[in-house]
Each structure stands twice: as C-alpha cells, then as structure tokens.
Design an enzyme around this catalytic site. Structure first.
Site, PDB file in Angstrom:
ATOM      1  CB  SER A  12      -0.897   0.003   1.237  1.00 22.80           C
ATOM      2  OG  SER A  12      -0.104   0.327   2.363  1.00 22.80           O
ATOM      3  CE  LYS A  13      -0.074   6.349  -3.583  1.00 21.02           C
ATOM      4  NZ  LYS A  13      -1.297   5.963  -4.220  1.00 21.02           N
ATOM      5  NE  ARG A  14      -0.101   1.369   6.346  1.00 20.58           N
ATOM      6  CZ  ARG A  14       0.266   0.144   6.686  1.00 20.58           C
ATOM      7  NH1 ARG A  14       1.306  -0.040   7.454  1.00 20.58           N
ATOM      8  NH2 ARG A  14      -0.415  -0.908   6.257  1.00 20.58           N
ATOM      9  CG  HIS A  15       4.083  -1.053   3.432  1.00 21.91           C
ATOM     10  ND1 HIS A  15       3.283  -1.374   2.385  1.00 21.91           N
ATOM     11  CD2 HIS A  15       3.577  -1.674   4.503  1.00 21.91           C
ATOM     12  CE1 HIS A  15       2.331  -2.170   2.812  1.00 21.91           C
ATOM     13  NE2 HIS A  15       2.480  -2.359   4.091  1.00 21.91           N
TER      14      HIS A  15
END
Ligand code: GLU
Length: 491
Positions: free
Chosen positions: A261-264
């Site tokens: 995801s955008k988080r990682h």
C-alpha cells in the site's frame, strides 16, 4: 519457440511497482527468447480514465529501460499527451495497440459469437438487475445475472449490451506456469457483459481478442485475474483459438505481510526517481521480489543482461514476495558504487551546484562510497557549500572532552595546520597524528572535535579528505570560530 509477451495496463491510475514488475518479467521472458515485448493500452473503461496515466506508464517504462518492440508509436502517443522523443518503435503489424482504436475488431468478433449462439444481446436495466439481485439474496441464492435475455433474441439497440453465454456447468482445468494445475468446478460466474452499450468491449473480451490477434504466447498478469480466468478460457474455446500460457504472478506484499500500500512502497515510480533510486537498481531489486535463480544460487546483483539470461518462469514464486525498502536502498548503494566517476558526477549534478568543482572532485569518491541514495550527497557535502556552518555542538562533549580540552584541540590543530606548507591528504593526516603525539591529547579527543569544527557533523566522509576538499584557509578559519562557540555552548 517464438515468444511474444505484452504489458497491458489500464490508464485508470498510477501503477506502482507491482504493475511494473509484471512488465519486467514479460519483457525479460521475451528478450531471453529473442521474441517481442508489446505494450498495449487497455483504455476501454472510459469512466475511469485518468489524465496523464498513459504518459506516466510510457515514461516509467522508458526510465526503467524496458523498451517495447511493438506498441503505440510516437505519433499516436503525441495525440494523447506530450511525450519526450524516444527511439522509434518498430511498426508492429498487429496494431493499433490502443484498445479504443480497435473497436470494430471487437464488434466483429462479438457478431460472430452472437450468430453462433454463444453470445446474446441484453437490455436489462440496472433497476431490473438490482431487483433480481435482491430476490436472489432473499432466496439465499448466489447473486448474479439470471440469464433473462438468453432466449429473447433481441436486436441491436441503443441500450443493449452483449453477454457471453457461459455453459450451465463449468468444469475447467488450467496448467498455470506459476501455480500448476488449477481446477474450477462450477465457479461463481454468470454470463458476463463482453460488449457495453457504448460499443466498447469489457476487459475479458478485449484481452482475449487482442492476445489472440497479437500473437501473444505467454500472458503474464497479476493473480487478481485468476478468479475470472475461466471466462477467458471459455472465450478461447468459443472462438476456437489456441490458448496462451497463463502466468499469474503473486502480489507484492509490504514488510508487514499485507498487500502493498501507499504506506510502504506503493509509490508511483516517479517517486523513486525523486528519491535518487537508480532505475537499474530498482529493476534488479524488484525483479527479485517473487523470482529467484534457484538451486541455492545466492546471487542478488544482476546486470540487465544477466537478468535476461537467467530469468525463468520456473523461478517464479507462487507465494507473495515482500517489498523491503531498506534492501532496495542497499542495492541502490551497490549500484551507485559501481558507477564511473564521470557517471556519478553526472547523476550528482543537481545536488552539487553550490559545491566548488575542485572540492567536489576531491570528495566525490568518498561520498560515492558511503551513500545509498543520491539526495544523501547534499548532507555529505553541505560543509563545502555554505559559509555559515551550523555545528552539532553536543556531539563534541563526552566524558573525555570538556570545554577546555575542546578549546585546546582547536588551538593546537589550528597552529599545526598553519605550519603545514602544502595541504595534501597525507600532510593533513600526518599533522593530526603529530598533534596527538606532541600535545598529550588522545586521538579520540582530537578527531571528533576537529570533525565537528570543520564539517559541522559527526558522520561525514573521511576527515583528512574532507579537510583537503575544504582547503587550508577555510579549515583554519573554521577552527578559529570554535572557541567562541565552545564558550557559548550550554547543555
Ligand atoms: N488491463 C489489465 C490491468 O491493468 C490487464 C490485465 C492483463 O494483463 O491481462 O490489470
């Protein structure tokens, strides 16, 4: 064996590395066999088109060095967006390579299916479908199209779609190159729409028709397409076409084991470029998420040619691979260190504009040795680029260094340097060693204080080289600034 593969992105957003990894594998497979890699733009979902997405896709492939042998040419692309010049694409014979330009091909194929009773027109409104769905749910049946229009023989009309007639019993088996034999026994599928009322095909039809007419031998795509693969198999059968080899790739997972995801790391590729990641390093690292050479081979750093040579479908993993940003940075460091001094300086350009050329020449090899990404250059050479140097004063003091010791260090080193006639890395190093030998100060007292005085930071390129890059006059000036700073310092 002729191998033709394709990357078939939908310009409905900005793909992350997962999508580009699919492209990489397809490209590697084609190159390995001396075959062709195609780019096909799947722009049939008109409502979800995102402006700029096609440009992003083409530019990113280009940045990664994944050149397609056939695909939309410069002229076609320029009619969509502004593209920079790239090597001309060999005009493939099976274009156009943008699906919205192939509508008549799909429409003809659909007519054929209708005339053979394998597809039918349907005018069910969304309200009708919704009522059907609610009724099915009330009866605890699997929701899905009831087949109401199957026998109605509707003529073409403004509001009609075309549905593919699925067999009542579906029993299928497929030998997927990654997953082995997959069996389907009545999967939850109902007659899917293959042609919409606006005359555009849906993904399933367009993909099968294009893969067939474009001579695709291996379809590499994400595992999310697996549940609807029976539709594709049945379409191939309905058309009487030979199926390609299916290669369903596992997802890339984040370090926490969840879907990327955008988080990682699910950044658009442009962000890696901005972060100073080299395309070669990204290509190398990403190709290893989900693929390995196998047979206990520990090799991790591959040139582009080695990847082409060693890639194999057998080495693909059927479980999800983890994207580790730390490992990517490590690999980027490996690639940075392998660059020629000229290439490194060329890539460093935007970070060294305020660094005197002579200083950069001296410090560059040491910076190249220690960084993992290009923006780190700035912090490593900051002391060469500014006059008013901020200093990490806290880093000076410890149980071995108090204010008096620190002042003594800068005083004796300053005097010593003043007596050195010609600055060279050797003469600087010798002078510092002489200070230790002559003054009763310890190495652990002298070096850290001088480092902060001259570079402002605890972690920098090697000290003598840093001093050499700064030059005698500025070094002595920085040492002379220190007593006042030491005096003013308060913990
Ligand atoms: N347009 C599809 C996507 O972007 C392509 C899937 C496929 O490769 O068949 O996911």
């Amino acid at each position: 064996m002729t191998v033709r593969t394709r990357f078939a992105p939908s310009p409905t957003g900005f793909q992350h590395i997962g999508g580009f990894r699919t492209a990489m594998y397809a490209w590697l497979l084609a190159k390995q066999h001396g075959g062709q890699f195609l780019l096909r733009i799947e722009d049939t979902d008109r409502e979800r088109l995102v402006p700029g997405a096609i440009k992003y896709l083409v530019d990113s492939l280009h940045w990664l060095g994944i050149d397609y042998d056939e695909g939309p040419n410069q002229e076609q692309l320029n009619s969509i967006d502004e593209f920079s010049e790239f090597a001309p694409i060999t005009a493939g014979k099976v274009g156009p390579y943008i699906q919205s330009e192939r509508l008549s091909i799909y429409q003809n194929e659909v007519e054929r299916l209708i005339s053979e009773g394998k597809a039918y027109r349907c005018d069910c409104t969304s309200e009708r479908l919704e009522i059907e769905r609610l009724e099915q749910m009330a009866r605890r049946e699997r929701p899905g199209y009831s087949g109401y229009c199957r026998t109605r023989n509707l003529p073409a009309g403004e509001k009609t779609v075309v549905r593919f007639r699925l067999p009542d019993q579906i029993k299928l088996s497929l030998n997927d190159a990654v997953r082995g034999i997959i069996n389907w026994d009545n999967p939850p599928l109902r007659d899917p729409v293959i042609l919409k009322s606006d005359g555009f095909p849906t993904y399933h039809l367009a993909s099968v028709v294009d893969d067939h007419y474009m001579g695709i031998t291996h379809v590499l795509r994400g595992e999310e397409w697996l549940p609807t693969t029976p539709i594709h198999i049945l379409l191939y059968e309905a058309f009487g076409w030979e199926k390609p080899v299916f290669v369903h790739l596992s997802h890339i997972l984040g370090p926490d084991g969840k879907k990327l995801s955008k988080r990682h790391g699910a950044d658009a590729l442009t962000q890696y470029e901005e972060q100073g990641i080299l395309p070669e390093a990204l290509l190398n690292y990403v190709s290893l998420i989900g693929w390995s050479v196998g047979s206990g081979d520990e090799q991790e750093v591959f040139t582009r040619e080695e990847l082409i040579q060693k890639f194999s479908l057998e080495g693909l993993n059927s479980s999800g691979g983890v994207f580790d940003p730390v490992k990517l940075q490590w690999m980027n460091g490996v690639y940075l260190r392998s660059l020629s001094p000229e290439k490194f300086t060329e890539l460093a350009e935007k970070y060294i504009t305020s660094c005197p050329a002579k200083s950069w020449e001296i410090i560059a090899p040491h910076v190249q040795e220690r960084i993992k990404t290009l923006p780190e250059i700035s912090e490593n050479i900051e002391f060469l680029c500014i006059n008013d140097l901020p200093r990490e004063m806290t880093a000076i003091f410890n149980k071995n260094v108090d204010k008096d010791i620190a002042k003594k260090v800068v005083d004796v080193v300053g005097k010593k340097f003043a007596s050195v006639e010609t600055f060279s890395v050797e003469s600087i190093h010798k002078a510092l060693e002489e200070v230790v030998a002559e003054s009763g100060l310890k190495t652990g007292q002298v070096f850290p204080v001088v480092r902060i005085a001259v570079t402002g930071k605890k972690a920098t390129p090697p000290l003598s080289e840093s001093i050499m890059a700064l030059g005698k006059e500025k070094t002595i000036q920085r040492l002379n600034e220190m007593p006042a700073l030491i005096e003013a310092y308060q913990d």
